[in-house]
Write an enzyme that holds these catalytic residues in place. Structure first.
Site: not given
Length: 258
Positions: A177-179, A40, A7-8, A70-72
């Site tokens: 969002c996974t955050h 994103g 993920d970012s 991560c969705n993006t």
């Protein structure tokens, strides 16, 4: 058995913590990208190249399974990563929990980044899984960024803004969002009593374990947690300590405090 999570930023922490609780013997490789974050707003081709490069590095370092919590990354690069790595390396993506939310609630709000909220991908998921429920998207401006800073106060302010723009009659909120599961406690405290929260972290962790089992190989490890930041070996940033999932992982990561 090494599981790489990509993920970012801190969006990989909830799924990583779930895996740690479910299978503490697994070795986890946490690959974040502070130099390129956030993903994103970036062009699709840029994201695809970044995620593929990170996945290749992870496999070269011994990863048996790659997870994109991560969705993006999942929306933009999942198919490309699978094609690049081939069938020998399972690649697990993330889908917002719209289906279970719509099955349980007559009205649902999807909280996500501005880019995801405006995306054709989310519109298609709503069309596919709304199941007759009323579904509305709510862009949570600045929430993921505040989480990546470990800024609980900034996250609380972004949540308050999202609550104001969420219809009063919603029965469920999808954390798209996974955050966002990292601040689920703050979200729940600011929403009206009785509103249910839905996220995908545990489902992604469970799917990862199923893919591991399907490999038919010895899956135990030492429980080690390694951290890579934009391709270089690093340490889990100190901001992770602001969240319960981060604190769980800080206890097992080598030289964990940034």
């Amino acid at each position: 058995m090494i599981v790489a999570l990509i993920d970012s930023g801190f969006g990989l922490l909830p799924t990583s913590a779930c895996l740690r609780r479910l299978r503490p013997d697994l070795d986890l490789m946490l690959s974040m990208d502070p130099a390129g974050s956030p993903w994103g707003p970036k062009p699709s081709d840029w994201v695809i190249e970044r995620v593929i490069t990170t996945a290749r590095r992870a496999v070269d370092r011994g990863a048996d399974v790659v997870v994109l919590p991560c969705n993006t990354a999942s929306v933009t690069a999942l198919d490309h990563v699978r094609a690049d790595l081939g069938d020998a390396v399972p690649v697990v993506g993330t889908v917002p929990a719209i289906k279970p939310a719509a099955a349980a609630c007559e009205s649902v709000a999807i909280w996500a980044t501005a880019a995801t909220t405006a995306s054709r991908y989310q519109a298609d998921l709503i069309a596919q899984f709304a199941n007759g429920s009323e579904v509305v998207g709510v862009a949570c401006h600045g929430l993921a960024d505040a989480i990546d800073r470990g800024d609980r106060a900034g996250a609380s302010a972004a949540i308050a803004s999202a609550v104001e723009r969420t219809p009063d009659d919603v029965q469920g909120v999808v954390l798209g969002c996974t955050h966002y599961p990292l601040v689920a406690d703050t979200i729940a405290a600011q929403l009206p009593t009785g509103v249910r929260l839905f996220d995908s972290a545990e489902a992604v962790a469970q799917q990862t374990l199923r893919r591991i089992d399907a490999l038919g190989r010895e899956s135990t490890g030492s429980g080690r947690v390694e951290v890579f930041l934009s391709g270089a070996r690093g340490i889990l940033p100190a901001g992770a300590r602001a969240f319960a999932a981060g604190r769980e992982l800080l206890g097992t990561a080598p030289n964990p405090i940034g």
